[in-house]
Write an enzyme that holds these catalytic residues in place. Structure first.
Site, short mmCIF file in Angstrom:
data_model
loop_
_atom_site.label_atom_id
_atom_site.label_comp_id
_atom_site.label_asym_id
_atom_site.label_seq_id
_atom_site.Cartn_x
_atom_site.Cartn_y
_atom_site.Cartn_z
CG HIS A 98 -1.88 -1.12 1.25
ND1 HIS A 98 -2.04 -1.94 2.35
CD2 HIS A 98 -2.74 -1.58 0.32
CE1 HIS A 98 -2.96 -2.86 2.08
NE2 HIS A 98 -3.38 -2.67 0.86
CB CYS A 123 1.07 -1.96 -5.66
SG CYS A 123 0.24 -2.17 -7.25
CD GLU A 149 -4.13 2.61 -3.03
OE1 GLU A 149 -4.47 3.26 -4.05
OE2 GLU A 149 -4.48 1.42 -2.85
CB THR A 204 -5.18 0.99 -6.70
OG1 THR A 204 -4.89 0.40 -5.43
CG2 THR A 204 -4.11 2.02 -7.04
CG ASN A 206 -9.34 -6.59 -3.07
OD1 ASN A 206 -9.57 -7.75 -3.42
ND2 ASN A 206 -8.28 -6.31 -2.32
#
Length: 336
Positions: free
Chosen positions: A111, A133, A163, A218, A276
């Site tokens: 993150h 990432c 993140e 994201t 997610n």
């Protein structure tokens, strides 16, 4: 194309003998029960998470003199973290950074972290491995560029998510280079967007001529982001829209939607703190009669073992091994 596996067992319910001389009808009756386990086309580890986990495993294998740390949880999956902890990967808090030794290794999680945190770690002289990432890194740079240009940034994301904290940190650092105050506005839906617009207008910060950009986490919902885009554009046609949602997020969502049309229930595998994974579960609940979110195979509800077709999907931080264990538990129970 679905990955399917059929598993059968015979349950003899009743035997009735046939004796035509005594006019007694007897039937041999057997029911064959078949469970079909159907996996979503795309599920489990995304490229960014797999990259972070592989980086951690590599450092654990190579670092023999110092301790290997990850700043905060490497990923949002308790099973994966438990496995890494067994190999002596320790989670480091920001308060513990002063205690680091030069022989130690610190991994920046997938993150990402704010730049000031990165700087604190580097100053300790440790071996620093950036496992952020690449898509998050791109978002950090994008936010910094717009902050430096004095844009009002509406950011679609989850409050306190690692993140989001990291990206906002890069925006703050960039804003310091200008004389324009940073306006980094975190929103999660259209209602919050409307509320924040009204507040900024009342404060005299936002006008029809303002430079505005919409960015996102994201793993944010594509559907919600589209609604935010439509609303913002209707009020401020000049607003810039930058979609930074990871393809892995909507690929898993699309795959799940297709899966739900072919099954009686869906098992979503992943960490309960994973953004997610929770969005996958929300979709599954809407589209399937039965849906459950589990972290381990032991959590599979008993009624799922009675279904004819069970769908399997998994969040982007769910290890392959956990997925296989869930499938194995379903199939073994139906073959015992």
């Amino acid at each position: 194309m679905y990955v399917r596996g059929k598993f059968f067992f015979i349950n003899i319910l009743n035997f009735l003998l046939i004796d035509y001389n005594n006019y007694t009808n007897i039937f041999i009756f057997a029911i064959i029960y078949a469970m079909e386990v159907i996996r979503a086309n795309i599920l489990g580890f995304c490229a960014g998470v797999r990259r972070a986990v592989l980086a951690a495993e590599k450092e654990l294998n190579q670092n023999k003199n110092g301790q290997v740390y990850t700043l905060g949880p490497l990923i949002h999956n308790p099973v994966a973290l438990e496995n890494l902890a067994k190999r002596n990967l320790k989670i480091l808090t920001e308060n513990e950074i002063p205690n680091l030794k030069e022989t130690d290794t610190v991994l920046i999680r997938a993150h990402g972290v704010p730049p000031e945190t990165d700087k604190k770690i580097r100053e300790k002289g440790v071996h620093l491995v950036n496992a952020t990432c690449p898509l998050v890194t791109k978002s950090q740079k994008t936010a910094a560029e717009y902050a430096e240009q004095g844009y009002i940034i509406f950011f679609a994301g989850d409050k306190n998510h690692g993140e989001v904290v990291g990206i906002e940190g890069y925006a703050k650092e960039a804003a310091k280079k200008t004389s324009i105050p940073l306006h980094f506005i975190l929103i999660k839906d259209v209602e919050e967007l409307k509320t924040e617009i009204a507040r900024l207008q009342k404060e005299g910060v936002l006008s029809e001529e303002s430079k505005i950009v919409l960015l996102s986490q994201t793993t944010f919902s594509i559907k919600t982001f589209a609604l935010l885009q439509t609303e913002l554009k209707s009020l401020f046609p000049q607003a810039q829209i930058i979609s930074s949602i990871c393809p892995a997020t909507h690929e898993r969502q699309d795959s799940l939607v297709e899966l739900c049309a072919h099954v009686d229930g869906v098992i979503v595998i992943g960490g309960r703190t994973s953004a997610n994974t929770n969005r996958l579960f929300t979709t599954a609940e809407k589209l399937c009669k039965k849906a459950v979110l589990i972290e381990k195979p032991e959590e599979i509800p008993e009624d799922f073992f009675t279904l004819e077709k069970v769908g399997i999907t998994a969040g982007a931080s769910t290890p392959d091994s956990t997925i296989e264990e869930v499938v194995s538990r379903l199939t073994q129970t139906n073959t015992d």
